[in-house]
Scaffold this motif. Structure first.
Motif, mmCIF file in Angstrom:
data_model
loop_
_atom_site.group_PDB
_atom_site.id
_atom_site.type_symbol
_atom_site.label_atom_id
_atom_site.label_comp_id
_atom_site.label_asym_id
_atom_site.label_seq_id
_atom_site.Cartn_x
_atom_site.Cartn_y
_atom_site.Cartn_z
ATOM 1 N N ARG A 47 3.118 0.763 -0.395
ATOM 2 C CA ARG A 47 4.310 1.378 -0.977
ATOM 3 C C ARG A 47 5.488 0.413 -0.928
ATOM 4 O O ARG A 47 5.609 -0.372 0.000
ATOM 5 C CB ARG A 47 4.670 2.655 -0.212
ATOM 6 N N SER B 211 -2.815 2.376 1.331
ATOM 7 C CA SER B 211 -1.603 2.718 0.596
ATOM 8 C C SER B 211 -0.627 1.564 0.738
ATOM 9 O O SER B 211 -0.335 1.112 1.846
ATOM 10 C CB SER B 211 -0.993 4.005 1.164
ATOM 11 N N ASN C 183 1.802 -2.166 -6.883
ATOM 12 C CA ASN C 183 2.416 -2.976 -5.823
ATOM 13 C C ASN C 183 1.521 -4.147 -5.440
ATOM 14 O O ASN C 183 2.017 -5.237 -5.147
ATOM 15 C CB ASN C 183 2.726 -2.107 -4.604
ATOM 16 N N ALA D 226 0.550 3.595 -7.745
ATOM 17 C CA ALA D 226 1.625 2.838 -7.085
ATOM 18 C C ALA D 226 1.045 1.713 -6.233
ATOM 19 O O ALA D 226 1.568 0.591 -6.235
ATOM 20 C CB ALA D 226 2.474 3.770 -6.228
ATOM 21 N N THR D 227 -0.045 1.988 -5.502
ATOM 22 C CA THR D 227 -0.670 0.952 -4.675
ATOM 23 C C THR D 227 -1.186 -0.184 -5.553
ATOM 24 O O THR D 227 -0.987 -1.358 -5.237
ATOM 25 C CB THR D 227 -1.819 1.556 -3.836
#
Length: 187
Positions: A114, A112, A172, A168-169
Motif C-alpha cells: 500500500r 499487500s 504499487n 492497488a498492490t
C-alpha cells in the motif's frame, strides 16, 4: 518517501534480481530511531511541563496524563521496532525482536503493498508491505532497509503460489519497478 525515492533505493541496493545472498539481515538506521524517540521525549516533556507549571483540574490532568502515556507508548514502540532485525532468506522472512515471527515463502497467504501519500498530488508518501501466513502478520515500511528485498521476494513468492493480489498492490509493485507476474488480480 516518494515512489521515485523507493525506486532509487531498489537500484542502489543491488536488488535488481531475486537471487541475492543466502541470508540478508537488516536493521533500521539509528538516526531514524533517535529522531522518533526524540519527538516522543519532547511530547512527554511538553505534557509533563504543562502539568508542572499549571495546576490542571481533574480533566486537564487526565488529558495531559493520557497524552504523556501516548508519547511514552510511541517511544516504546519505536525502540522495539529499532531493536528488531529482519532476516530474508530463500526460505522465508524472519523478524526477531521482542517476539520472533517467521513466514516461509512457500506458506505465504497474502501480500499487500500500500502507498500512503502525505499530499493531495500523491508525492511525499511511503509504502507499507504487509505479509500474512495463517495468524502471522509482518509489516515493513518503505523507509526500512529490508523493504526493497522483502517486496521483491514476497511478490515473487506470491506469483509462484498464484496468490490473488489487489489492483492497488499490483499498481504499487509496478511503480517500484517490480512486475507481479503470475499474480491474479482481485478487486
Amino acid at each position: 518517501m516518494a515512489v521515485s525515492e523507493v525506486n532509487t533505493r531498489l537500484a542502489a541496493s543491488g536488488q535488481a534480481g531475486l537471487r541475492a545472498r543466502r541470508d540478508q539481515s537488516f536493521r533500521p538506521p539509528a538516526a531514524t530511531a533517535f529522531t522518533a524517540i526524540g519527538r516522543a521525549l519532547a511530547g512527554i516533556a511538553l505534557t509533563g511541563g504543562l502539568a508542572a507549571i499549571t495546576t490542571p483540574g481533574p480533566w486537564g490532568a487526565a488529558i495531559l496524563g493520557g497524552m504523556a502515556v501516548l508519547f511514552a507508548a510511541y517511544a516504546a514502540r519505536t525502540l522495539a521496532r529499532h531493536m528488531a532485525v529482519i532476516t530474508i532468506s530463500d526460505d522465508g522472512i524472519t523478524v526477531a525482536g521482542l517476539v520472533r515471527r517467521h513466514i516461509r515463502w512457500s506458506e505465504l497467504g497474502s501480500v499487500s503493498l500500500r502507498y500512503f501519500s502525505t499530499r493531495r498530488d500523491g508525492e511525499n508518501g511511503w509504502m507499507d508491505l504487509v505479509l500474512r501466513s495463517g495468524t502471522t502478520r509482518l509489516a515493513i515500511e518503505s523507509e526500512h532497509p529490508a523493504f526493497a528485498p522483502a517486496a521483491r521476494h514476497a511478490l515473487s513468492a506470491a506469483a509462484r503460489a498464484r496468490l490473488a493480489l489487489s489492483a492497488a498492490t499490483m499498481a504499487n509493485a509496478r511503480a517500484l519497478g517490480i512486475e507481479p507476474d503470475g499474480g491474479r488480480s482481485r478487486p
